[in-house]
Design a protein around this motif. Structure first.
Motif, PDB file in Angstrom:
ATOM      1  N   ALA A  34       0.823  -1.209   0.000  1.00  0.00           N
ATOM      2  CA  ALA A  34       0.000   0.000   0.000  1.00  0.00           C
ATOM      3  C   ALA A  34       0.855   1.256   0.000  1.00  0.00           C
ATOM      4  N   ARG A  35       0.237   2.346  -0.421  1.00  0.00           N
ATOM      5  CA  ARG A  35       0.875   3.655  -0.391  1.00  0.00           C
ATOM      6  C   ARG A  35      -0.160   4.684   0.050  1.00  0.00           C
ATOM      7  N   PRO A  36       0.298   5.732   0.788  1.00  0.00           N
ATOM      8  CA  PRO A  36      -0.645   6.771   1.222  1.00  0.00           C
ATOM      9  C   PRO A  36      -1.100   7.622   0.042  1.00  0.00           C
ATOM     10  N   CYS A  37      -2.389   7.962  -0.010  1.00  0.00           N
ATOM     11  CA  CYS A  37      -2.874   8.813  -1.112  1.00  0.00           C
ATOM     12  C   CYS A  37      -3.433  10.138  -0.606  1.00  0.00           C
ATOM     13  N   LEU A  38      -3.717  10.249   0.711  1.00  0.00           N
ATOM     14  CA  LEU A  38      -4.276  11.490   1.264  1.00  0.00           C
ATOM     15  C   LEU A  38      -4.167  11.459   2.788  1.00  0.00           C
ATOM     16  N   VAL A  39      -3.861  12.624   3.355  1.00  0.00           N
ATOM     17  CA  VAL A  39      -4.008  12.807   4.805  1.00  0.00           C
ATOM     18  C   VAL A  39      -5.026  13.923   4.982  1.00  0.00           C
ATOM     19  N   LEU A  40      -6.111  13.620   5.687  1.00  0.00           N
ATOM     20  CA  LEU A  40      -7.281  14.497   5.792  1.00  0.00           C
ATOM     21  C   LEU A  40      -7.566  14.780   7.266  1.00  0.00           C
ATOM     22  N   ALA A  41      -7.705  16.063   7.604  1.00  0.00           N
ATOM     23  CA  ALA A  41      -7.916  16.454   9.018  1.00  0.00           C
ATOM     24  C   ALA A  41      -9.232  17.204   9.173  1.00  0.00           C
ATOM     25  N   ASN A  42      -9.785  17.155  10.378  1.00  0.00           N
ATOM     26  CA  ASN A  42     -10.992  17.930  10.689  1.00  0.00           C
ATOM     27  C   ASN A  42     -10.618  19.264  11.347  1.00  0.00           C
ATOM     28  N   ASP A  43      -9.308  19.571  11.308  1.00  0.00           N
ATOM     29  CA  ASP A  43      -8.819  20.830  11.876  1.00  0.00           C
ATOM     30  C   ASP A  43      -7.691  21.336  10.983  1.00  0.00           C
ATOM     31  N   PRO A  44      -7.871  22.509  10.351  1.00  0.00           N
ATOM     32  CA  PRO A  44      -6.832  23.022   9.442  1.00  0.00           C
ATOM     33  C   PRO A  44      -5.482  23.239  10.125  1.00  0.00           C
TER      34      PRO A  44
ATOM     35  N   ARG B 271     -15.867  22.710  12.978  1.00  0.00           N
ATOM     36  CA  ARG B 271     -16.540  23.663  13.872  1.00  0.00           C
ATOM     37  C   ARG B 271     -17.645  24.480  13.202  1.00  0.00           C
ATOM     38  N   PRO B 272     -17.473  24.991  11.988  1.00  0.00           N
ATOM     39  CA  PRO B 272     -18.564  25.781  11.385  1.00  0.00           C
ATOM     40  C   PRO B 272     -19.875  24.986  11.237  1.00  0.00           C
ATOM     41  N   PHE B 273     -19.772  23.658  11.276  1.00  0.00           N
ATOM     42  CA  PHE B 273     -20.991  22.848  11.068  1.00  0.00           C
ATOM     43  C   PHE B 273     -21.769  22.667  12.369  1.00  0.00           C
ATOM     44  N   LYS B 274     -21.230  23.156  13.487  1.00  0.00           N
ATOM     45  CA  LYS B 274     -21.927  23.184  14.777  1.00  0.00           C
ATOM     46  C   LYS B 274     -22.767  21.934  15.033  1.00  0.00           C
ATOM     47  N   GLY B 275     -22.116  20.771  14.970  1.00  0.00           N
ATOM     48  CA  GLY B 275     -22.842  19.570  15.366  1.00  0.00           C
ATOM     49  C   GLY B 275     -23.718  18.974  14.270  1.00  0.00           C
ATOM     50  N   ASP B 276     -23.810  19.647  13.114  1.00  0.00           N
ATOM     51  CA  ASP B 276     -24.553  19.038  11.995  1.00  0.00           C
ATOM     52  C   ASP B 276     -23.610  18.036  11.321  1.00  0.00           C
ATOM     53  N   ARG B 277     -23.606  16.827  11.890  1.00  0.00           N
ATOM     54  CA  ARG B 277     -22.660  15.801  11.439  1.00  0.00           C
ATOM     55  C   ARG B 277     -22.807  15.514   9.961  1.00  0.00           C
TER      56      ARG B 277
ATOM     57  N   VAL C 117      -9.290   3.206   4.257  1.00  0.00           N
ATOM     58  CA  VAL C 117      -9.287   4.440   5.045  1.00  0.00           C
ATOM     59  C   VAL C 117      -8.827   4.094   6.456  1.00  0.00           C
ATOM     60  N   CYS C 118      -7.822   4.807   6.945  1.00  0.00           N
ATOM     61  CA  CYS C 118      -7.330   4.590   8.317  1.00  0.00           C
ATOM     62  C   CYS C 118      -7.665   5.813   9.172  1.00  0.00           C
ATOM     63  N   LEU C 119      -8.432   5.605  10.243  1.00  0.00           N
ATOM     64  CA  LEU C 119      -8.642   6.666  11.234  1.00  0.00           C
ATOM     65  C   LEU C 119      -7.470   6.570  12.201  1.00  0.00           C
ATOM     66  N   ALA C 120      -6.761   7.666  12.383  1.00  0.00           N
ATOM     67  CA  ALA C 120      -5.544   7.635  13.203  1.00  0.00           C
ATOM     68  C   ALA C 120      -5.529   8.873  14.096  1.00  0.00           C
ATOM     69  N   GLY C 121      -6.026   8.708  15.307  1.00  0.00           N
ATOM     70  CA  GLY C 121      -6.142   9.866  16.184  1.00  0.00           C
ATOM     71  C   GLY C 121      -7.232  10.802  15.689  1.00  0.00           C
ATOM     72  N   PHE C 122      -8.197  10.229  14.992  1.00  0.00           N
ATOM     73  CA  PHE C 122      -9.325  11.011  14.474  1.00  0.00           C
ATOM     74  C   PHE C 122     -10.388  11.061  15.552  1.00  0.00           C
ATOM     75  N   MET C 123     -10.741  12.281  15.999  1.00  0.00           N
ATOM     76  CA  MET C 123     -11.532  12.401  17.229  1.00  0.00           C
ATOM     77  C   MET C 123     -12.989  12.771  16.982  1.00  0.00           C
ATOM     78  N   ARG C 124     -13.485  12.609  15.756  1.00  0.00           N
ATOM     79  CA  ARG C 124     -14.899  12.880  15.504  1.00  0.00           C
ATOM     80  C   ARG C 124     -15.655  11.568  15.359  1.00  0.00           C
ATOM     81  N   VAL C 125     -16.865  11.503  15.930  1.00  0.00           N
ATOM     82  CA  VAL C 125     -17.710  10.316  15.755  1.00  0.00           C
ATOM     83  C   VAL C 125     -18.351  10.385  14.372  1.00  0.00           C
ATOM     84  N   LEU C 126     -18.271   9.317  13.629  1.00  0.00           N
ATOM     85  CA  LEU C 126     -18.793   9.284  12.264  1.00  0.00           C
ATOM     86  C   LEU C 126     -20.177   8.631  12.254  1.00  0.00           C
ATOM     87  N   THR C 127     -21.060   9.134  11.398  1.00  0.00           N
ATOM     88  CA  THR C 127     -22.419   8.561  11.334  1.00  0.00           C
ATOM     89  C   THR C 127     -22.384   7.213  10.611  1.00  0.00           C
ATOM     90  N   GLY C 128     -23.435   6.455  10.816  1.00  0.00           N
ATOM     91  CA  GLY C 128     -23.566   5.165  10.141  1.00  0.00           C
ATOM     92  C   GLY C 128     -23.547   5.311   8.640  1.00  0.00           C
TER      93      GLY C 128
END
Ligand code: GRF
Length: 198
Positions: free
Chosen positions: A30-40, A61-67, A86-97
């Motif tokens: 495998a090779r990494p293709c993207l690193v994506l954060a919920n905080d700039p 944050r601008p989405f104020k809880g609108d997951r 997709v690897c969640l790695a220290g990703f601290m947001r709960v994802l919807t079903g």
């Protein structure tokens, strides 16, 4: 050999992301293709960019809880990168079903406990509080239920007398950096046999 494409989601420093990225070399499937954060401002974004990996961030944050609205934005760079895994790695947001269902069966997470014990937060303090003799970390396939899903790997550490949550967390993090790359390599080669360390 065409490599499996791995997208990694982070929220902070990204030490697990760095371990995963640095492991994907040579004969690794495998090779990494993207690193994506919920905080700039996530520190891991600079580390990824320094390694020449495409990065993106969607501030939740601008989405104020609108997951759903946040995830609709998060999906854009993620799907554009065309990840196989997709690897969640220290990703601290709960994802919807709904989000999880798009990647079920090819999304991993690392959690700092010996699942199924101590789902959720403050795992190190809870293990010490419970008087457990050992603690550790787990990699699991992500399902709609939080910190649930089939276990793909575990690493164990002894809890020492007078251990503090911070000291224990530091030892567990060292194990995370060994466990996650070992699980990803096996998983990317199509093998779901759990990795058990030591
Ligand atoms: C750490 O607490 C780790 O146990 C958990 O996410 C947090 C940050 O990890 N997996 P990282 O350094 O951002 O990978």
């Amino acid at each position: 050999m065409s490599h499996k494409r791995v997208a990694i989601l982070i929220s902070g420093g990204g030490s697990n992301m760095v371990s995963l990225v640095d492991s994907m070399a040579g004969d690794h499937p495998a090779r990494p293709c993207l690193v994506l954060a919920n905080d700039p401002e996530a520190g891991g974004l600079k580390k990824a960019a320094a390694r020449g990996i495409p990065t993106a961030s969607i501030d939740h944050r601008p989405f104020k809880g609108d997951r759903a609205a946040f995830e609709a934005e998060l999906l854009k760079p993620l799907e554009a990168a065309g990840p196989d895994i997709v690897c969640l790695a220290g990703f601290m947001r709960v994802l919807t079903g709904d989000f999880v269902s798009r990647f079920q069966g090819r999304m991993l997470n690392i959690h700092p406990s010996l699942l199924p014990k101590y789902k959720g937060l403050n795992t190190h303090a809870r293990a010490i509080e419970a008087g457990d003799a050992e603690h550790g970390c787990s990699v699991h396939e992500v399902t709609a239920a939080l910190d649930d899903g089939p276990i793909l790997g575990q690493a164990r550490v002894q809890i020492d007398a007078n251990d503090t949550p911070e000291a224990l967390a530091a030892r567990v993090l060292v194990c995370e950096h060994k466990l996650y790359p070992a699980v990803l390599r096996r998983y990317a080669s199509g093998d779901r046999t759990p990795v058990l360390l030591p």
